[in-house]
Design an enzyme around this catalytic site. Structure first.
Site, PDB file in Angstrom:
ATOM      1  N   GLU A  13      28.435  30.122  43.840  1.00  0.00           N
ATOM      2  CA  GLU A  13      29.330  29.318  43.009  1.00  0.00           C
ATOM      3  C   GLU A  13      29.693  27.972  43.646  1.00  0.00           C
ATOM      4  O   GLU A  13      30.159  27.065  42.950  1.00  0.00           O
ATOM      5  CB  GLU A  13      30.597  30.118  42.676  1.00  0.00           C
ATOM      6  N   ASP A 199      28.299  37.135  31.442  1.00  0.00           N
ATOM      7  CA  ASP A 199      28.112  38.454  30.811  1.00  0.00           C
ATOM      8  C   ASP A 199      29.216  38.647  29.776  1.00  0.00           C
ATOM      9  O   ASP A 199      30.107  37.813  29.659  1.00  0.00           O
ATOM     10  CB  ASP A 199      28.167  39.561  31.884  1.00  0.00           C
TER      11      ASP A 199
HETATM   12  N1  ADE Z   1      32.876  37.809  36.732  1.00  0.00           N
HETATM   13  C1  ADE Z   1      31.794  37.685  35.963  1.00  0.00           C
HETATM   14  N2  ADE Z   1      31.734  38.683  35.060  1.00  0.00           N
HETATM   15  C2  ADE Z   1      32.828  39.454  35.267  1.00  0.00           C
HETATM   16  C3  ADE Z   1      33.320  40.635  34.660  1.00  0.00           C
HETATM   17  N3  ADE Z   1      32.669  41.235  33.675  1.00  0.00           N
HETATM   18  N4  ADE Z   1      34.469  41.163  35.159  1.00  0.00           N
HETATM   19  C4  ADE Z   1      35.111  40.571  36.186  1.00  0.00           C
HETATM   20  N5  ADE Z   1      34.699  39.463  36.785  1.00  0.00           N
HETATM   21  C5  ADE Z   1      33.553  38.896  36.339  1.00  0.00           C
END
Ligand code: ADE
Length: 234
Positions: A13, A199
């Site tokens: 990141e 996601d």
């Molecule tokens: N960072 C990226 N995706 C995430 C998720 N599903 N839950 C927590 N932190 C995240």
């Protein structure tokens, strides 16, 4: 000239930002690497804090005491909580909540922060506006402004996703932003969180994260770089 603090949880990141810095000085404090130097004509301090709220809080507090940034930006990826936000879309926080801060069994509303007595800690409006402007560089990208929810959990189930979305009206979830916001709030330092969706915080989130984290990070790096260019032109 302002000093801008930038925090990311994972190497991926922040590594591109760090590799573009000049006059760089590295210092490791409490196991967290801080990189002080110049980026796009600004004085910056960039830190890789590690995953989770405790690392994020230690990092933000140390950064504030040691480097005295005028503002702190947390950049990284997040799981979407909204049907309107898909992979590589961007969320810019107007405020942050801690979805796992919960004293409701003793009558305190879920997420209500002790002493501050707020659930959502607000970001500085001017800073949010500047970041929204900087995001214009991202072509064909959905940009949303709203609540970002943080907690010490990778969210990958419909049940938890729905709880966070419905309880806090949050657009996306991650594991550091609200801890950084909490620390900045009690130190009177402006902050904002920028997250790209990696996601959908659902049953496939762990696989999607691996597949899309790089594409998502690229978007946030472009946004941060453009914000820094804007700031140096002021
Ligand atoms: N960072 C990226 N995706 C995430 C998720 N599903 N839950 C927590 N932190 C995240």
């Amino acid at each position: 000239m302002k000093r801008i603090g930038i925090i990311g949880a994972m190497d991926i990141e922040v590594k591109e930002l760090i590799s573009s810095m000049v006059d760089i000085k590295k210092e490791t404090i409490s196991s967290i690497d801080f990189y002080e130097g110049k980026l796009e004509g600004n004085n910056v301090v960039v830190a890789e804090c590690g995953i989770g709220k405790v690392y994020a809080a230690v990092c933000a507090q140390t950064m504030i005491l040691k480097y005295e940034p005028d503002l702190v930006i947390n950049t990284g990826v997040a799981g979407s909580l909204s049907i309107d936000l898909d992979i590589a879309d961007i969320v810019i926080s107007d405020g942050v909540v801690q979805h796992d801060y919960d004293a409701s069994p003793i009558g305190i509303p879920a997420g209500m922060i002790s002493e501050i007595n707020l659930i959502k800690l607000p970001c500085n409006e001017e800073l949010v506006k500047k970041l929204v402007k900087a995001a214009e560089i991202l072509k064909e990208t959905n940009i949303a402004v709203g609540t970002i929810a943080s907690g010490d959990q990778f969210i990958c189930s419909k049940e938890k996703k729905d709880y966070i979305a419905n309880t806090f009206d949050a657009l996306c979830t991650e594991m550091e932003g609200a801890a950084i916001g909490h620390v900045c709030y009690i130190n009177n330092v402006d902050f904002c969180i920028i997250r790209a969706i990696s996601d959908r915080a659902d049953g496939a989130a762990h696989m999607d994260f691996d597949t899309f984290v790089e594409i998502a990070v690229e978007k946030t790096i472009m946004l941060v770089n453009n914000f820094l260019k804007q700031e140096s032109a002021l």
